[in-house]
Enzyme design. Structure first.
Site, PDB file in Angstrom:
ATOM      1  N   ALA A   1       0.822  -1.215   0.000  1.00  0.00           N
ATOM      2  CA  ALA A   1       0.000   0.000   0.000  1.00  0.00           C
ATOM      3  C   ALA A   1       0.860   1.270   0.000  1.00  0.00           C
ATOM      4  O   ALA A   1       1.969   1.246   0.537  1.00  0.00           O
ATOM      5  CB  ALA A   1      -0.905   0.002   1.232  1.00  0.00           C
TER       6      ALA A   1
ATOM      7  N   ASP B   1       0.913  -9.859   7.605  1.00  0.00           N
ATOM      8  CA  ASP B   1       2.251  -9.444   8.028  1.00  0.00           C
ATOM      9  C   ASP B   1       3.288 -10.185   7.195  1.00  0.00           C
ATOM     10  O   ASP B   1       3.351 -11.419   7.227  1.00  0.00           O
ATOM     11  CB  ASP B   1       2.398  -9.782   9.525  1.00  0.00           C
ATOM     12  CG  ASP B   1       3.701  -9.261  10.098  1.00  0.00           C
ATOM     13  OD1 ASP B   1       4.626  -8.955   9.306  1.00  0.00           O
ATOM     14  OD2 ASP B   1       3.806  -9.173  11.329  1.00  0.00           O
TER      15      ASP B   1
ATOM     16  N   ASP C   1       9.105  -3.739  -1.279  1.00  0.00           N
ATOM     17  CA  ASP C   1       9.287  -2.283  -1.168  1.00  0.00           C
ATOM     18  C   ASP C   1       9.184  -1.994   0.330  1.00  0.00           C
ATOM     19  O   ASP C   1       8.132  -1.620   0.838  1.00  0.00           O
ATOM     20  CB  ASP C   1       8.174  -1.586  -1.966  1.00  0.00           C
ATOM     21  CG  ASP C   1       8.364  -0.093  -2.044  1.00  0.00           C
ATOM     22  OD1 ASP C   1       9.461   0.386  -1.711  1.00  0.00           O
ATOM     23  OD2 ASP C   1       7.408   0.604  -2.429  1.00  0.00           O
TER      24      ASP C   1
ATOM     25  N   CYS D   1      13.005   3.591   0.000  1.00  0.00           N
ATOM     26  CA  CYS D   1      13.170   5.021  -0.276  1.00  0.00           C
ATOM     27  C   CYS D   1      14.100   5.594   0.798  1.00  0.00           C
ATOM     28  O   CYS D   1      13.850   6.657   1.351  1.00  0.00           O
ATOM     29  CB  CYS D   1      11.830   5.743  -0.349  1.00  0.00           C
ATOM     30  SG  CYS D   1      10.801   5.574   1.100  1.00  0.00           S
TER      31      CYS D   1
END
Ligand SMILES: C[S@@+](CC[C@H](N)C(=O)[O-])C[C@H]1O[C@@H](n2cnc3c(N)ncnc32)[C@H](O)[C@@H]1O
Length: 415
Positions: free
Chosen positions: A227, A274, A293, A346
């Protein structure tokens, strides 16, 4: 009017002020402490904030000085703090009288000059000694607005022509065809075709993930930390006939992913679960490609989320790196022999990036690096890093691993 009762211009100004103060908080606080005779008390945090806002406006915006001072004094009175009105007036006028000298003096300290907490400057210096100033400066710039054209529905050329017709000026990205940068960010409601699913808002560097995962028709694909679904949807836009499973820990965030899939007319199997404990939801079927990610410090996207500088602490890294490794280990179990795993963060911290790949490779002898053979960014010990501001994108790390096919492994063992 937007839902918050503000018209678009006021909303944009409010966002600019909030983000600006968060971005420059450390410099503004240093400045304010030199202007105040004694620190404000805790219960006067409202006045402190008001002064930071006013100083930000005086330094960074074109509002006339007198308007900033008058408004700040009026707001002080409206807050019922008549006693502080003269002080607010004196502090702001004191700054206006010697703006240059005061800024030069506080900027002697890096924390103020770059407006980052000390621990963050120290970590960036340790990991990126030659690029630290560039990173700090990029973190303080206002982020551009990048779009991702849904090429399964419209060509980039046709969509660019629609933007052109709406007088929205754009630039292309050197590596990602479907990424278009708006020369001036606009409210998403003004982007033509957004509601109809022709386009999404997504940073250009984030769009490299789908390219690097390079899914093929018919493959079973797993997106483990999915998400709000920017990358899930992008992957599906490049190949709708894949079997995509998207896993996300937070149910509320999964709703955002669901809305994005609906808007774009895409489909995925959604599991709220999870990723560190796949046994609770995994059916045992292996995947051809897996995207991890991972949740991370977000140290590569500070320009978009300047509150990270205030909310994150150095101590958070320990629990984040633990979770990242546990997710990677679970992902590895679910990957087919011969399959590909793409690890993305990121973050710009090596401990969240190539060190994690190093750890996984030493724990899993069937893991080999599938090198990202490109010339963009920085080649790390494993994977590649784009730093914040590179090609006007966010800071991201990418590493690709391949699981040895069983017969390769047998040959390696017997040979
Ligand atoms: C970096 S974000 C993912 C962004 C997303 N891939 C995209 O492109 O829009 C990381 C996500 O992982 C989720 N997450 C954190 N811990 C998790 C866990 N243990 N299992 C599954 N998801 C997790 C977070 O809630 C967050 O939504």
């Amino acid at each position: 009017m937007t839902d918050d009762g503000l018209d678009a211009r006021d909303r944009a100004l409010a966002m600019e002020l909030v983000n600006g103060v968060l971005r420059w908080r450390f410099r503004l606080e240093a400045l304010l402490s030199t202007l105040l005779r004694k620190p404000l008390r805790k219960k006067d945090a409202d006045i402190q904030l008001l002064l930071l806002l006013a100083l930000y406006e005086l330094i960074e915006l074109r509002t006339p000085d007198y308007a900033v001072v008058n408004e700040a004094v009026a707001l002080t009175r409206r807050a019922g703090k008549q006693w502080a009105a003269a002080m607010v007036n004196a502090v702001l006028r004191g700054f206006i009288r010697d703006r240059q000298g005061l800024l030069e003096s506080v900027d002697r300290d890096d924390v103020a000059r770059f407006s980052h907490p000390r621990w963050l400057i120290d970590l960036l210096t340790r990991d990126w000694p030659d690029s630290v100033e560039r990173i700090l400066e990029a973190n303080n710039r206002r982020p551009p607005m990048w779009l991702r054209v849904n090429r399964s529905r419209v060509s980039v050329e046709d969509f660019a022509a629609r933007l052109n017709a709406e007088q929205i000026a754009i630039q292309r990205h050197p590596l990602v065809d479907e990424a278009l940068k708006l020369e001036k960010p606009v409210d998403v409601g003004r982007v033509p075709g957004f509601d109809a699913g022709l386009v999404s808002v997504q940073d250009a560097t984030a769009q490299l993930a789908a390219q690097l995962l390079a899914v093929r028709s018919g493959e079973r694909v797993l997106d483990l930390c999915a998400a709000p679904g920017g990358k899930t949807c992008h992957i599906l836009e490049t190949a709708a006939d894949i079997d995509m499973t998207a896993v996300e820990l937070e149910a509320s965030r999964m709703q955002m992913l669901e809305q994005n899939l609906d808007r774009l007319g895409l489909h995925a199997r959604l599991i709220v679960g999870d990723a560190t404990g796949a046994d609770a939801w995994w059916d045992g079927g292996l995947f051809d490609r897996i995207l991890v990610d991972a949740p991370c410090s977000a140290s590569g996207v500070i320009r978009r989320h300047p509150d990270i500088k205030s909310l994150r602490q150095a101590d958070d890294l320990k629990s984040l790196t633990d979770v990242q490794q546990r997710i990677l280990v679970q992902a590895w179990r679910m990957l087919k022999p011969g399959g590909t795993l793409l690890y993305v963060t990121c973050s710009v911290f090596k401990q969240e990036n190539d060190r994690q790949i190093e750890r996984l490779m030493s724990a899993c002898p069937d893991a080999t690096e599938s090198a990202i053979d490109e010339d963009w960014g920085v080649a790390c010990q494993h994977g590649r890093q784009l730093l914040p501001g590179d090609m006007d994108g966010d800071g991201f790390f990418f590493a690709r691993l391949q699981k040895q096919a069983t017969q390769d492994r047998d040959t390696a063992i017997t040979g």
